[in-house]
Write an enzyme that holds these catalytic residues in place. Structure first.
Site, PDB file in Angstrom:
ATOM      1  N   HIS A 139       0.835  -1.201   0.000  1.00 33.96           N
ATOM      2  CA  HIS A 139       0.000   0.000   0.000  1.00 33.96           C
ATOM      3  C   HIS A 139       0.869   1.250   0.000  1.00 33.96           C
ATOM      4  CE1 HIS A 139      -3.297   2.744   0.937  1.00 33.96           C
ATOM      5  NE2 HIS A 139      -4.103   1.752   0.586  1.00 33.96           N
ATOM      6  N   HIS A 140       0.444   2.252  -0.770  1.00 36.00           N
ATOM      7  CA  HIS A 140       1.239   3.474  -0.909  1.00 36.00           C
ATOM      8  C   HIS A 140       1.316   4.251   0.410  1.00 36.00           C
ATOM      9  CE1 HIS A 140       3.551   6.239  -3.083  1.00 36.00           C
ATOM     10  NE2 HIS A 140       2.835   6.355  -4.181  1.00 36.00           N
ATOM     11  N   ALA A 141       0.408   3.984   1.339  1.00 35.03           N
ATOM     12  CA  ALA A 141       0.492   4.628   2.649  1.00 35.03           C
ATOM     13  C   ALA A 141       1.721   4.153   3.417  1.00 35.03           C
ATOM     14  CB  ALA A 141      -0.757   4.340   3.468  1.00 35.03           C
TER      15      ALA A 141
END
Length: 491
Positions: A139-141
């Protein structure tokens, strides 16, 4: 910034990034890698990455940013999957399988990553028999491009026989906080946020003053070319994806820089992509008269933040020169525009841009991200801030190994959102550079044609380079004859 990627997550827009990695097991013991060897390898090295065993916990009503918690229910076998391609096991089938895997959202109640091992690559040109691929999703988070490389380092070794870490794994799971505890934390952050905003404003003031001065003395300009026109790629997206890419010799990419004095490798990649988008849209009779633009992320990660999770990036807008047919003119245009954008970013301070995002109230950020999607603003004529994304991620300059198998190639994959239906990842590894793209299947239904456009654009730039370097030699040749030189002088 990390929280915005969580807020943007929808069924049609899973906000993870990743790669297609191809491995040759000839360097592994017995020239073979078993799936249980892979599980053991990843498990032994999990302590080297903070990303692998932490999960997100969201605050009720998004009143605060989500928190990272060491997952008490971590299960490695859930995160690492194993599939095989059907016959004949060619490159197209690998890309189709990767696109299907990549289109599925991650389970955000678990650590937000998945690796899928794919065997059966029996008919891929240049890939040795018995090789396998791995599609990664994180996930880009949790990561940006540079911290993604750190994760790659944690899961690879320089030599195929390097042992696992010899230090004890002191990882400890944590209890998941209940909603009351999370709301208490959100209250504390809401109280302290105005103080943080004042602190950031004080730090940003010198950069803003420098930017205003730069505009006055024309160190850089705010060009109309930085405003993107509407294109077919800037609409609401579907849940379906296509992925593809091509590798080129890094030496050829570097040679093309000679077409525009001072140009960087990244300018060459932008010019190649600009030429490819021009050719593709011309074929569709859908090319805007104004140049398309790309958002190019800029890493602001300091040396001491190498192992930190999350995103430490700012961005600049890079016009792609899609209005120019001549490849040399396009490269010169791209170089001039990126030089201008870099001067603007340097004046404001790329780090300041990142710090400003940290004090945006979480509730408003989440609502803004969700309203953009739910109101369908991408289809309502709202002008896009940029046409596409081109992120340049430098990979290892030497071969690396996973569970003893040598990494042969790597191809980056990107998340898409409404208004952004096409994204590119440029990645280097050893002596090759790969331009890969992720696109919405409804907006770009023919990835084989677009990848040909990328190949053609590269070939045009390389041919122009070779022609330009050959021309001075041809002009200099008559000067070796004294008589000819005298005639020219007399004229």
């Amino acid at each position: 910034m990390d929280a915005s990627f969580v807020a943007l997550e929808t069924r049609n827009s899973p906000m993870h990034i990743g790669s297609i990695l191809v491995y040759n097991p000839e360097t592994a013991p017995g020239s073979f890698v078993r799936f249980k060897d892979i599980l053991q390898f990843i498990g032994d090295r999990a302590q080297l990455s903070r990303t692998m065993r932490q999960r997100l916990v969201r605050v009720p009503f998004d009143l605060d940013y989500p928190y990272w918690v060491e997952d008490p229910d971590f299960d490695l076998e859930y995160h690492v999957r194993h599939v095989a391609l059907p016959k004949p096991g060619d490159w197209r089938q690998l890309c189709i399988q990767a696109a299907r895997i990549f289109a599925r959202p991650l389970d955000l109640d678990r650590p937000p990553w998945e690796f899928t091992v794919i065997e059966g690559l029996d008919n891929v040109p240049g890939v040795a028999p018995g090789s396998f691929a791995m599609v990664t999703k994180v996930h880009h988070a949790a990561i940006d491009g540079m911290s993604g490389i750190d994760l790659m380092e944690a899961l690879h070794t320089l030599r195929p026989t390097d042992p696992p870490p010899n230090k004890p794994d002191n990882w400890k799971p944590e209890r998941i906080p209940n909603p009351i505890e999370l709301l208490g934390k959100s209250y504390f952050n809401a109280v302290t946020n105005p103080l943080k905003q004042l602190e950031v404003a004080a730090k940003a003031a010198p950069g803003l003053a420098k930017a205003i001065k730069g505009l006055v003395v024309k160190d850089f300009t705010v060009s109309a070319d930085m405003l993107a026109p509407k294109s077919r790629f800037n609409r609401a997206i579907s849940p379906h994806r296509v992925v593809e890419g091509r590798s080129f010799k890094l030496a050829d990419i570097k040679a093309i820089r000679a077409l525009a004095e001072g140009a960087k490798v990244n300018d060459v990649f932008l010019a190649i992509i600009g030429g490819a988008m021009r050719q593709y849209l011309l074929a569709k009779d859908d090319l805007p008269k104004k140049t398309l633009t790309a958002m190019a992320p800029i890493s602001v990660r300091a040396g001491g933040e190498k192992g930190d999770m999350g995103n430490q990036v700012a961005a600049m807008i890079a016009p792609l020169g899609t209005h120019l047919a001549d490849p040399a003119e396009r490269l010169a245009f791209v170089f001039s525009q990126t030089a201008n954008s870099k001067a603007m970013s340097d004046a404001i301070g790329a780090r300041n841009m990142t710090e400003m995002s940290k004090v945006s109230p979480a509730l408003f950020m989440a609502l803004g991200a969700q309203l953009y999607t739910r109101l369908g603003l991408a289809n309502r004529g709202v002008a896009p801030p940029f046409t596409t994304v081109v992120t340049n991620v430098p990979g290892p300059p030497v071969p690396i190994h996973f569970s003893g198998a040598r990494l042969e190639s790597m191809m980056g994959l990107l998340c898409l959102t409404d208004g952004l239906g096409l994204g590119h990842v440029v990645q280097s590894y050893c002596d090759e550079a790969t331009i890969a793209f992720t696109a919405d299947r409804e907006l770009l239904p023919d990835p084989d044609f677009y990848v040909k456009c990328i190949e053609d654009s590269f070939a045009e730039l390389l041919a122009a380079t070779q022609q330009a370097t050959a021309a001075p030699k041809a002009e200099a040749a008559p000067a070796k004859r004294k008589g000819a030189a005298r005639k020219v002088k007399a004229a």
